[in-house]
Every structure is written in C-alpha cells, then in structure tokens.
Design a protein around this motif. Sequence first.
Motif, PDB file in Angstrom:
ATOM      1  N   CYS A  99      96.357 -16.052   4.206  1.00  0.00           N
ATOM      2  CA  CYS A  99      96.720 -14.693   4.610  1.00  0.00           C
ATOM      3  C   CYS A  99      98.238 -14.481   4.577  1.00  0.00           C
ATOM      4  O   CYS A  99      98.712 -13.432   4.120  1.00  0.00           O
ATOM      5  N   GLN A 100      99.010 -15.479   5.027  1.00  0.00           N
ATOM      6  CA  GLN A 100     100.469 -15.336   4.990  1.00  0.00           C
ATOM      7  C   GLN A 100     100.991 -15.414   3.563  1.00  0.00           C
ATOM      8  O   GLN A 100     101.936 -14.710   3.196  1.00  0.00           O
ATOM      9  N   SER A 101     100.355 -16.242   2.751  1.00  0.00           N
ATOM     10  CA  SER A 101     100.754 -16.335   1.346  1.00  0.00           C
ATOM     11  C   SER A 101     100.603 -14.980   0.660  1.00  0.00           C
ATOM     12  O   SER A 101     101.434 -14.601  -0.172  1.00  0.00           O
ATOM     13  N   PHE A 102      99.529 -14.258   1.005  1.00  0.00           N
ATOM     14  CA  PHE A 102      99.313 -12.933   0.415  1.00  0.00           C
ATOM     15  C   PHE A 102     100.439 -11.978   0.789  1.00  0.00           C
ATOM     16  O   PHE A 102     100.985 -11.269  -0.064  1.00  0.00           O
ATOM     17  N   VAL A 103     100.812 -11.943   2.074  1.00  0.00           N
ATOM     18  CA  VAL A 103     101.897 -11.068   2.521  1.00  0.00           C
ATOM     19  C   VAL A 103     103.190 -11.422   1.803  1.00  0.00           C
ATOM     20  O   VAL A 103     103.895 -10.555   1.276  1.00  0.00           O
TER      21      VAL A 103
ATOM     22  N   LYS B 249      94.006   4.617  14.642  1.00  0.00           N
ATOM     23  CA  LYS B 249      93.865   3.176  14.473  1.00  0.00           C
ATOM     24  C   LYS B 249      94.716   2.696  13.291  1.00  0.00           C
ATOM     25  O   LYS B 249      94.850   3.398  12.292  1.00  0.00           O
ATOM     26  N   ILE B 250      95.271   1.493  13.436  1.00  0.00           N
ATOM     27  CA  ILE B 250      96.098   0.944  12.367  1.00  0.00           C
ATOM     28  C   ILE B 250      95.226   0.554  11.176  1.00  0.00           C
ATOM     29  O   ILE B 250      94.176  -0.077  11.330  1.00  0.00           O
ATOM     30  N   VAL B 251      95.668   0.955   9.986  1.00  0.00           N
ATOM     31  CA  VAL B 251      95.001   0.563   8.743  1.00  0.00           C
ATOM     32  C   VAL B 251      95.833  -0.557   8.113  1.00  0.00           C
ATOM     33  O   VAL B 251      97.048  -0.417   7.939  1.00  0.00           O
ATOM     34  N   THR B 252      95.183  -1.654   7.781  1.00  0.00           N
ATOM     35  CA  THR B 252      95.882  -2.813   7.229  1.00  0.00           C
ATOM     36  C   THR B 252      95.230  -3.290   5.939  1.00  0.00           C
ATOM     37  O   THR B 252      94.048  -3.051   5.698  1.00  0.00           O
ATOM     38  N   ILE B 253      96.037  -3.950   5.128  1.00  0.00           N
ATOM     39  CA  ILE B 253      95.536  -4.664   3.957  1.00  0.00           C
ATOM     40  C   ILE B 253      95.812  -6.133   4.209  1.00  0.00           C
ATOM     41  O   ILE B 253      96.945  -6.521   4.491  1.00  0.00           O
ATOM     42  N   GLU B 254      94.754  -6.956   4.105  1.00  0.00           N
ATOM     43  CA  GLU B 254      94.851  -8.358   4.505  1.00  0.00           C
ATOM     44  C   GLU B 254      94.319  -9.279   3.419  1.00  0.00           C
ATOM     45  O   GLU B 254      93.329  -8.975   2.760  1.00  0.00           O
TER      46      GLU B 254
ATOM     47  N   ASN C 237      92.755 -13.141   2.537  1.00  0.00           N
ATOM     48  CA  ASN C 237      91.926 -14.154   3.203  1.00  0.00           C
ATOM     49  C   ASN C 237      91.112 -13.557   4.339  1.00  0.00           C
ATOM     50  O   ASN C 237      90.986 -14.146   5.404  1.00  0.00           O
ATOM     51  N   SER C 238      90.579 -12.351   4.116  1.00  0.00           N
ATOM     52  CA  SER C 238      89.777 -11.684   5.134  1.00  0.00           C
ATOM     53  C   SER C 238      88.397 -11.390   4.563  1.00  0.00           C
ATOM     54  O   SER C 238      88.040 -11.848   3.480  1.00  0.00           O
ATOM     55  N   SER C 239      87.617 -10.628   5.301  1.00  0.00           N
ATOM     56  CA  SER C 239      86.241 -10.340   4.886  1.00  0.00           C
ATOM     57  C   SER C 239      85.948  -8.863   5.039  1.00  0.00           C
ATOM     58  O   SER C 239      86.310  -8.255   6.051  1.00  0.00           O
ATOM     59  N   ALA C 240      85.305  -8.296   4.054  1.00  0.00           N
ATOM     60  CA  ALA C 240      84.950  -6.878   4.119  1.00  0.00           C
ATOM     61  C   ALA C 240      83.909  -6.616   5.194  1.00  0.00           C
ATOM     62  O   ALA C 240      83.794  -5.498   5.698  1.00  0.00           O
ATOM     63  N   ASN C 241      83.150  -7.636   5.577  1.00  0.00           N
ATOM     64  CA  ASN C 241      82.056  -7.466   6.529  1.00  0.00           C
ATOM     65  C   ASN C 241      82.400  -7.914   7.939  1.00  0.00           C
ATOM     66  O   ASN C 241      81.594  -7.770   8.845  1.00  0.00           O
ATOM     67  N   ASP C 242      83.611  -8.462   8.128  1.00  0.00           N
ATOM     68  CA  ASP C 242      83.980  -8.981   9.436  1.00  0.00           C
ATOM     69  C   ASP C 242      85.437  -8.634   9.710  1.00  0.00           C
ATOM     70  O   ASP C 242      86.350  -9.250   9.164  1.00  0.00           O
ATOM     71  N   ILE C 243      85.642  -7.650  10.580  1.00  0.00           N
ATOM     72  CA  ILE C 243      87.001  -7.175  10.846  1.00  0.00           C
ATOM     73  C   ILE C 243      87.835  -8.221  11.582  1.00  0.00           C
ATOM     74  O   ILE C 243      89.056  -8.141  11.619  1.00  0.00           O
ATOM     75  N   THR C 244      87.187  -9.220  12.196  1.00  0.00           N
ATOM     76  CA  THR C 244      87.910 -10.252  12.928  1.00  0.00           C
ATOM     77  C   THR C 244      88.176 -11.494  12.077  1.00  0.00           C
ATOM     78  O   THR C 244      88.789 -12.447  12.549  1.00  0.00           O
ATOM     79  N   SER C 245      87.734 -11.490  10.834  1.00  0.00           N
ATOM     80  CA  SER C 245      87.835 -12.688  10.001  1.00  0.00           C
ATOM     81  C   SER C 245      89.284 -13.045   9.705  1.00  0.00           C
ATOM     82  O   SER C 245      90.126 -12.195   9.475  1.00  0.00           O
ATOM     83  N   TRP C 246      89.557 -14.368   9.718  1.00  0.00           N
ATOM     84  CA  TRP C 246      90.880 -14.862   9.330  1.00  0.00           C
ATOM     85  C   TRP C 246      90.780 -15.790   8.125  1.00  0.00           C
ATOM     86  O   TRP C 246      91.780 -16.263   7.621  1.00  0.00           O
ATOM     87  N   ASN C 247      89.553 -16.045   7.661  1.00  0.00           N
ATOM     88  CA  ASN C 247      89.377 -16.952   6.525  1.00  0.00           C
ATOM     89  C   ASN C 247      88.184 -16.480   5.701  1.00  0.00           C
ATOM     90  O   ASN C 247      87.265 -17.230   5.439  1.00  0.00           O
ATOM     91  N   GLY C 248      88.225 -15.191   5.316  1.00  0.00           N
ATOM     92  CA  GLY C 248      87.074 -14.595   4.669  1.00  0.00           C
ATOM     93  C   GLY C 248      87.065 -14.651   3.160  1.00  0.00           C
ATOM     94  O   GLY C 248      86.075 -14.318   2.529  1.00  0.00           O
ATOM     95  N   GLY C 249      88.202 -14.999   2.550  1.00  0.00           N
ATOM     96  CA  GLY C 249      88.203 -15.239   1.118  1.00  0.00           C
ATOM     97  C   GLY C 249      88.466 -14.054   0.222  1.00  0.00           C
ATOM     98  O   GLY C 249      88.297 -14.156  -0.989  1.00  0.00           O
ATOM     99  N   ALA C 250      88.893 -12.897   0.776  1.00  0.00           N
ATOM    100  CA  ALA C 250      89.098 -11.726  -0.068  1.00  0.00           C
ATOM    101  C   ALA C 250      90.307 -10.921   0.421  1.00  0.00           C
ATOM    102  O   ALA C 250      90.767 -11.079   1.547  1.00  0.00           O
TER     103      ALA C 250
END
Length: 264
Positions: free
Chosen positions: A64-68, A139-144, A146-159
């Motif tokens: 996730c940090q690498s993406f940013v 609400k804050i809109v973010t682009i992340e 290593n996250s998941s489209a189906n899980d807003i709390t994901s930190w290792n979702g792969g997308a």
Amino acid sequence: MSAAGQVVGIAEAEKGYLEKSLANWEKYGTNCLYTKTRFAGADNVQKYSYETGHYNKYGWAPWCQSFVNWCIMSAVGAAKADKLLCGMYKSASTMDTKNAMVKAGRQVELSKAQPGDIVFRSRNGGGHVGIVKGWKNGKIVTIEGNSSANDITSWNGGAVVEHTGASWTWCCRPDWSLVEKPEGWHWVKADGVWYYQDDDGRNTYGWKVINHHWYYFAKDGAMMTGAVWINDEPYYLMERGELEGACCKTDERGVQRPWYVEET
C-alpha cells in the motif's frame, strides 16, 4: 494542473490493477507486471514495489505504501517524491512514513483532508495508507493500493481500489510548494526576510507597487521595514501585520497609515 492533482489523476488511472502470482513472476518476469488484470495472484507481486525499489529491499511484501510512493514519483520524480514524503520515498513502511510526516509538521485534521493528502490507519504489526481523492456525502474518498473492492477495512487485498468512508486515524499533507514553481512575480521569505522574485528567482529592488501599496527593497532584494531614509527622504514602512513593508502616508490627523495607490 497542480502536483496534488497530478498524483490523484495517476492514482485514478491505476484503479483495477491486480497483484500477480509468484508463479507468473518466475515464469514471465517483469512482463507480467504491466497488465492490469492478467497474471493475477495473491503473492504481493506488482509494479509499484518493483519501480520504487522496495522489492529489492523488502521482497514481495504488502504494497500500500509502495503504491502511494509510486504515484507521487510518477508525478514529480523520485528525488522530489522523497522531499514530499519527508525522506521516506525508499521506505515501504506505512507507520515509519506517517511518523516522519507528522514529525515534519505535515499532519492536518482529518476533517480538512483535501485531494492529494495521504491518510493512514494502524493495525496490529503495521498500518494502511491511501491517497485522498475528495469527499462524498461527508465521507473521505480514497484510492488505495493493496486493498479490496469487497472489504473497506482490507490492508492486504491485492488490488488498487477506490473506497468511500473508510476509517482513518491520521491525515498528512505533502508540502507541494517544494515541487511547484510559482508563476510570475511572487513573495519569498528566507531567514525571516521578505523578497519579491520573478520566475527565475531574481529579486526586485528599489520601489515597487504590489497590490496597491508601495514597498522598498534594498539592493540585495531584502524588503525594508520601519523608519528609513531613502534618497535623503524619510519614510515609514509598516513593521508588522498583513501589510508589513507597505509605505505609510500621514493622514489629515497626523497618523501614519498604509498608503493605498491606484496601479497603472
């Protein structure tokens, strides 16, 4: 477009990217990294860690940090990205990056988040990070990454995905002035002294009307303040406040007030 806007635009274009499988990496090498959805897997293999150099340091790790860092690097280059990230461009650690930015005074209130800001939250053993796109229904809109489209709390979702309303703890704003060059004449403060410079960094000197007020600059470009003699004439230049440096004129009651002039 501003540097912050460029970063958001780059992140936006990456939405839908999926991390790749280790088997495909071993078979196809870098060729598998540069498609959005082909060669997908669950092994943290992706182009963001590869292009920022994080892969060489951490291997295929949560990204996730690498993406940013990659989005900022793609907008302004690696050297400037390092400045914006407070020296943490080469780090894939979310919490280390957050700590460096907070220590550098770049934290802002979450309620004041704006496009291009970086938001963080912690978790056991690490954290997660995203780029602020804007706000929607309060609400804050973010682009992340290593996250998941189906899980807003994901930190290792792969997308790379967009989320609205995810929970965040910290918001930091890169100092975009480090990479954005002002256009036209502009004020610059150095070592407590004000200067008025053009696009090439050349200082003005002598008398100059700026926003309907006269200012006087010494030969080295430093703005003068207080009681001064110029060409054998006494003047008083404001010493503080929003009109610091503005030349004053004595009114009908004998009071020195900033002199407003019509610009031609």
